[in-house]
Design a protein around this motif. Sequence first.
Motif, PDB file in Angstrom:
ATOM      1  N   GLY A 145       1.693  13.653  10.217  1.00 30.15           N
ATOM      2  CA  GLY A 145       0.732  13.169   9.387  1.00 30.15           C
ATOM      3  C   GLY A 145       0.938  12.121   8.433  1.00 30.15           C
ATOM      4  N   ILE A 146       1.981  12.347   7.789  1.00 27.92           N
ATOM      5  CA  ILE A 146       2.454  10.944   6.815  1.00 27.92           C
ATOM      6  C   ILE A 146       2.211   9.696   7.441  1.00 27.92           C
ATOM      7  N   ILE A 147       3.057   9.747   8.439  1.00 29.57           N
ATOM      8  CA  ILE A 147       3.380   8.708   9.342  1.00 29.57           C
ATOM      9  C   ILE A 147       2.153   8.008   9.963  1.00 29.57           C
ATOM     10  N   ILE A 148       1.474   9.009  10.537  1.00 32.89           N
ATOM     11  CA  ILE A 148       0.112   8.483  11.047  1.00 32.89           C
ATOM     12  C   ILE A 148      -0.842   7.794   9.875  1.00 32.89           C
ATOM     13  N   THR A 149      -1.069   8.641   8.831  1.00 35.03           N
ATOM     14  CA  THR A 149      -1.799   8.158   7.744  1.00 35.03           C
ATOM     15  C   THR A 149      -1.337   6.797   7.515  1.00 35.03           C
ATOM     16  N   SER A 150      -0.118   6.602   6.919  1.00 37.53           N
ATOM     17  CA  SER A 150       0.587   5.414   6.632  1.00 37.53           C
ATOM     18  C   SER A 150       0.121   4.148   7.522  1.00 37.53           C
ATOM     19  N   TYR A 151       0.488   4.566   8.734  1.00 34.33           N
ATOM     20  CA  TYR A 151       0.150   3.563   9.963  1.00 34.33           C
ATOM     21  C   TYR A 151      -1.501   3.020   9.649  1.00 34.33           C
ATOM     22  N   SER A 204      -0.942  -0.518  -7.229  1.00 41.05           N
ATOM     23  CA  SER A 204      -1.367  -1.196  -6.245  1.00 41.05           C
ATOM     24  C   SER A 204      -2.288  -0.090  -5.374  1.00 41.05           C
ATOM     25  N   PRO A 205      -2.907  -0.449  -4.229  1.00 39.18           N
ATOM     26  CA  PRO A 205      -3.808   0.340  -3.381  1.00 39.18           C
ATOM     27  C   PRO A 205      -3.143   1.488  -3.101  1.00 39.18           C
ATOM     28  N   THR A 206      -3.453   3.011  -3.308  1.00 41.89           N
ATOM     29  CA  THR A 206      -2.924   4.224  -3.035  1.00 41.89           C
ATOM     30  C   THR A 206      -3.842   5.016  -2.464  1.00 41.89           C
ATOM     31  N   VAL A 207      -3.337   5.800  -1.549  1.00 48.20           N
ATOM     32  CA  VAL A 207      -4.261   7.063  -1.129  1.00 48.20           C
ATOM     33  C   VAL A 207      -3.389   8.412  -1.653  1.00 48.20           C
ATOM     34  N   VAL A 208      -4.005   9.140  -2.335  1.00 41.52           N
ATOM     35  CA  VAL A 208      -3.632  10.434  -2.644  1.00 41.52           C
ATOM     36  C   VAL A 208      -4.097  11.573  -1.943  1.00 41.52           C
ATOM     37  N   ASN A 209      -3.551  12.123  -1.193  1.00 39.23           N
ATOM     38  CA  ASN A 209      -4.078  13.346  -0.178  1.00 39.23           C
ATOM     39  C   ASN A 209      -3.221  14.711  -0.410  1.00 39.23           C
ATOM     40  N   ASN A 210      -3.933  15.763  -0.334  1.00 40.07           N
ATOM     41  CA  ASN A 210      -3.201  17.312  -0.308  1.00 40.07           C
ATOM     42  C   ASN A 210      -2.480  17.412   1.097  1.00 40.07           C
ATOM     43  N   VAL A 211      -1.548  18.411   0.985  1.00 37.67           N
ATOM     44  CA  VAL A 211      -0.616  18.549   2.176  1.00 37.67           C
ATOM     45  C   VAL A 211      -1.554  19.172   3.299  1.00 37.67           C
ATOM     46  N   ASN A 261       3.600   1.100   3.774  1.00 36.62           N
ATOM     47  CA  ASN A 261       5.286   1.247   4.179  1.00 36.62           C
ATOM     48  C   ASN A 261       5.903   2.061   3.267  1.00 36.62           C
ATOM     49  N   PHE A 262       5.621   2.635   2.364  1.00 39.41           N
ATOM     50  CA  PHE A 262       6.163   3.754   1.576  1.00 39.41           C
ATOM     51  C   PHE A 262       5.261   4.977   1.369  1.00 39.41           C
ATOM     52  N   ALA A 263       5.938   5.907   1.520  1.00 35.33           N
ATOM     53  CA  ALA A 263       5.033   7.181   1.150  1.00 35.33           C
ATOM     54  C   ALA A 263       5.913   8.239   0.255  1.00 35.33           C
ATOM     55  N   ALA A 264       5.332   9.115  -0.703  1.00 36.33           N
ATOM     56  CA  ALA A 264       5.994   9.824  -1.394  1.00 36.33           C
ATOM     57  C   ALA A 264       5.536  11.214  -1.103  1.00 36.33           C
ATOM     58  N   ILE A 265       6.344  12.305  -1.198  1.00 35.48           N
ATOM     59  CA  ILE A 265       5.818  13.664  -1.222  1.00 35.48           C
ATOM     60  C   ILE A 265       6.195  14.246  -2.622  1.00 35.48           C
ATOM     61  N   TYR A 266       5.207  14.413  -3.509  1.00 38.98           N
ATOM     62  CA  TYR A 266       5.272  14.843  -4.817  1.00 38.98           C
ATOM     63  C   TYR A 266       5.233  16.305  -5.042  1.00 38.98           C
ATOM     64  N   VAL A 267       6.302  17.168  -5.291  1.00 36.91           N
ATOM     65  CA  VAL A 267       6.560  18.608  -4.807  1.00 36.91           C
ATOM     66  C   VAL A 267       6.489  19.226  -6.239  1.00 36.91           C
ATOM     67  N   ARG A 268       5.821  20.506  -6.384  1.00 33.88           N
ATOM     68  CA  ARG A 268       6.202  21.221  -7.596  1.00 33.88           C
ATOM     69  C   ARG A 268       7.741  21.553  -7.907  1.00 33.88           C
ATOM     70  N   GLY A 269       8.331  21.212  -8.837  1.00 34.68           N
ATOM     71  CA  GLY A 269       9.806  21.164  -9.087  1.00 34.68           C
ATOM     72  C   GLY A 269      10.278  22.629  -9.109  1.00 34.68           C
ATOM     73  N   GLU A 270       9.534  23.735  -9.265  1.00 29.24           N
ATOM     74  CA  GLU A 270      10.079  25.121  -9.280  1.00 29.24           C
ATOM     75  C   GLU A 270      10.407  25.443  -7.691  1.00 29.24           C
ATOM     76  N   HIS A 281       0.724  -1.101   0.062  1.00 25.00           N
ATOM     77  CA  HIS A 281       0.044   0.039  -0.098  1.00 25.00           C
ATOM     78  C   HIS A 281       0.879   1.269   0.146  1.00 25.00           C
ATOM     79  N   TYR A 282       0.385   2.366  -0.823  1.00 24.09           N
ATOM     80  CA  TYR A 282       1.282   3.681  -0.769  1.00 24.09           C
ATOM     81  C   TYR A 282       0.425   4.803  -0.240  1.00 24.09           C
ATOM     82  N   LEU A 283       1.097   5.633   0.238  1.00 22.51           N
ATOM     83  CA  LEU A 283       0.412   7.179   0.450  1.00 22.51           C
ATOM     84  C   LEU A 283       1.363   7.986  -0.345  1.00 22.51           C
ATOM     85  N   VAL A 284       0.844   8.811  -1.262  1.00 22.94           N
ATOM     86  CA  VAL A 284       1.391   9.786  -2.055  1.00 22.94           C
ATOM     87  C   VAL A 284       0.493  11.120  -1.637  1.00 22.94           C
TER      88      VAL A 284
END
Length: 454
Positions: free
Chosen positions: A132-138, A229-236, A143-152, A102-105
Amino acid sequence: MDRPGHAGPRGVPAAAGEEVGEGDVVDQLTPVLTKRWLSPRSWTLKTYEQLEGYTALRKALAAHPDQIIQQCKDSGLRGRGGAGFPTGMKWGFIPQGDGKPHYLVINADEGEPGTCKDIPLMMADPHSLIEGIIITSYAIRANFAAIYVRGEVLHCIRRLNAAVKEAYAAGYLGKDILGSGFDLDVVVHAGAGAYICGEETALLDSLEGRRGQPRLKPPFPATAGLYASPTVVNNVETIASVPYIVNGGADWFRTMGRERSPGPKIYSISGHVEKPGQYEAPMGTTLRQLLELAGGMKDGIPLKFWTPGGSSTPLFTAEHLDVPLDFEGAAEAGSMLGTTAVQVFNETVSVPWAVMKWTEFYKHESCGKCTPCREGTYWLVQILQRMVRGEGTPSDIDTLLDVCDNILGRSFCALGDGAVSPITSGIKYFKDEFLALCDQNAKYEATELAGASA
């Protein structure tokens, strides 16, 4: 409780208890999401731990993951990225016992024109997001989370990387977090500046190394997201709210905001106001109240139109000053709450000109995957540019609305719908301004014709 914390011209919130002005402009509220922003070196682990940092994590790890999901459901927290989907319900969609990772993005690709809440939050208080990421992932057994940040936003990426490194060193990330047996790895991923990657499935494609384009749904990310795979995508802002809910409880969270849209919210106010910035206030706060916090209209020039949630939400006018800015209130008045990017324009601004500039942005950022959006935004720009040059005709207005109708609900993702919102709402409220541009052309043609006849 104290008066609301608010952000000044540079995005720094007022301290709890600071006077905002005569009388209560919003429900009384102690700052929640922005409460650490004024603290010295607020972005460091040391400061965060001194101010209740990672206490919610310890409480969460002592509970069952399903209890955390239920608490989030009970709190009524809704996605702060624009759609407003109930967060706990989204977490609950993740199938359990399926044998898949499972993934959190985290969607930190803040690209909506006028939106400037997530980057200041990550700059001032990155550990609230990480906790918040650790709690949500739990809760979702990821067991893996990614923070997708605007490149600029390199400064933000560096600060996030430093905060993640601190969290690893302190034992909040990695193997056997705080002796709980729970493992989690977090990576910070820089995007390449594509607006389309703010759409969750385009973001996932980009994260996987492919061109950022929206996927066909279903399947939805909850069952087939990152790496199928099952993934949750949430805003910051959504995930940064989670530690406060765990510590304060669902009932406490519901004491702020409105019944169907509870909790605090960071409103980004830009444009013709005296003090643009980020202002934390309860969900349902009105523009009239926000304007009072922001010092009123710049130079006293009256309000003409504004966006409640960025340029992809239908325009509001001065008649909508008292619309509650929550998901239901904005929708009932004919717009959307979106990302609460409140852009304020005074009477000096031409509506057709502003609509043209926004449409140029959407045409440029269209990924080109679907015909309605790719071709429609191109022709909308051509017509609007011609009208703003004073070369339009009354039939152009009908053509604009016809093209918008052929985009709305027919494009692959919400970019197309967002592109037509300022046009249709601009014509709805300010049709005279569009017609005036056509009149200029008619007078010019009449003059040219008279000259030719002479």
